[in-house]
Design an enzyme around this catalytic site. Sequence first.
Site, mmCIF file in Angstrom:
data_model
loop_
_atom_site.group_PDB
_atom_site.id
_atom_site.type_symbol
_atom_site.label_atom_id
_atom_site.label_comp_id
_atom_site.label_asym_id
_atom_site.label_seq_id
_atom_site.Cartn_x
_atom_site.Cartn_y
_atom_site.Cartn_z
ATOM 1 N N SER A 200 12.509 -3.548 2.125
ATOM 2 C CA SER A 200 11.337 -3.596 3.005
ATOM 3 C C SER A 200 10.404 -4.739 2.618
ATOM 4 O O SER A 200 10.233 -5.045 1.433
ATOM 5 C CB SER A 200 10.600 -2.258 2.887
ATOM 6 N N HIS A 202 7.008 -5.093 3.069
ATOM 7 C CA HIS A 202 5.638 -4.877 2.606
ATOM 8 C C HIS A 202 5.544 -4.316 1.190
ATOM 9 O O HIS A 202 4.452 -4.117 0.671
ATOM 10 C CB HIS A 202 4.852 -4.017 3.601
ATOM 11 N N CYS A 323 -2.313 19.255 -2.679
ATOM 12 C CA CYS A 323 -3.619 19.101 -2.033
ATOM 13 C C CYS A 323 -3.766 17.758 -1.319
ATOM 14 O O CYS A 323 -4.650 17.586 -0.509
ATOM 15 C CB CYS A 323 -4.741 19.233 -3.056
HETATM 16 S S1 FES Z 1 -6.125 21.304 -0.676
HETATM 17 FE FE1 FES Z 1 -5.655 22.318 -2.492
HETATM 18 S S2 FES Z 1 -7.648 22.887 -3.113
HETATM 19 FE FE2 FES Z 1 -8.086 21.826 -1.334
#
Ligand code: FES
Lengths: 381, 124
Positions: A200, A202, A323
Amino acid sequence: MEKIYFDYAATTPVDKGVAEKITPFLEEKFGNPSSLHAFGQEAVFALDRARESVARFFGAKEREIIFMPSATVANNVAIQGALQKKEKPHVVTSAIEHKAVIEPLKNSSAEVTYLPVYKEGVIKEEDVKKAIKENTVLVSIGYANSEIGTIQPIGKIGKIIEKENEKRRNKIIFHTDAVQAVNYLPCKVDKLKVDLLTMSGHKIYGPKGAAALYVREKTPMSPILFGASQEKGFYPGTENVFAFAGLGFALEEIKKNDSEETKKLRDRIIDFVLKEIPETKLNGERERRLPNNVNITVEGAEGESLMMALDNEKIAVSTGSACASNSLSPSHVLLSIGLSRERAHGSLRITLGRYTTEEEVDYFLEKLPPIVERLRKISGK
Amino acid sequence: MKNYYTKEVIDRFLNPKHFGEMKDASGIGKAGNPRCGDQMEVFIKVKEGKIIDASFRTLGCAAAIATSDVICEMIIGKTPKEALSITEEEMVKELKKLPAVKVHCSSLAIEGLKKAVNDYEKRK
Ligand code: FES
């Protein structure tokens, strides 16, 4: 300190010299390579030159290089193209492939064997041999992992497949996604013994919107996109001359001594973190690892919050924490090397590059410990 | 420039005022999201029917830390029953906005608070 970019595995800035060479393709040299007039031929010339430089870099023939808009499309063309018209195909891949390999496989009718990578993050070539079956059509193994930087023994796997192919009629096609490897590792296709290779633009200081697929001559492949005949029919559509030219120029700028410098900086970070910050671990083996990749787990702190706190100090890194993903699931790569969900949660990826300086590394190493300490106070862990 | 989080979230995340274990809490609630591995604890101190202090411990993203801090701030001065009526929307309002994928982090805080109040009721 100005903003610090430690996320080179995500993307790289375009090399200045490369950018200069390709801006004319936006304005004066805007022709369509399919046109026979001078405007068009100027574009043809640029594309030819780019193809030549890709071919040279990989030790391939020009007609074996197909330009693509992204590595994801290239992988789709490679995988789906290799599987088409095959009956009950079986594919061997690894558990830590990029989504751009896993998803095309999942969405195909193929039966897939996912090889383990153990805690080191590296597959064992014997496992490839054991996994090959009568109906194996394709082996697709990424050269270097984008998250933990571990390097797979592509050449050795290539040899195994070559041997295997000597005694079978239905030859196995060997594909590698080399997107992360091109900057740092030997990439001659004959040494690697691959039939298909994805790269690739980039990730190598070229523009986005440009990638290439190497297809060894006589590899039985069917196109999956249809239109006019550009790129040997594998990627029909008007060529992105600007980006493809940039990819060619960018490859010419890759110097192997980049590696040594980068590796020293990488090792400074790894050594410092493991020694100075308690309860940290390196994810993935250290030896068989890209010179620009650090992936650590910091216990008692969560990766997204580490990343945001560093971002506040103008340092850009990334994480495999659930998260930080839209799906709220931890990185499959980290889970595949045996990390618990909790440990994947505290992961941080730092990827260095051509413009990384010692000062930047120092600055980062000064900022990281207090951030960890503060987040651990908040978490009480 | 576009930022992932609002300034309000970042400020709270960088300088939360209410974090830390509370030794003499009247109620403690634990909540977690087993899917992403986040953990949170809410501590409340109740005196004469009112929450006079609140604190948290959170292992989670910036939004989780910020919402933990917000909820502690919001419940101080309220009765436990009033505190329970706090909604996700009210918390998000304090932070101006949360990315859509982060709204669940505020439910974590609410969950923790609920459990802390329950714990307090039980101990009473
Ligand atoms: S997304 Fe895991 S604590 Fe907020």
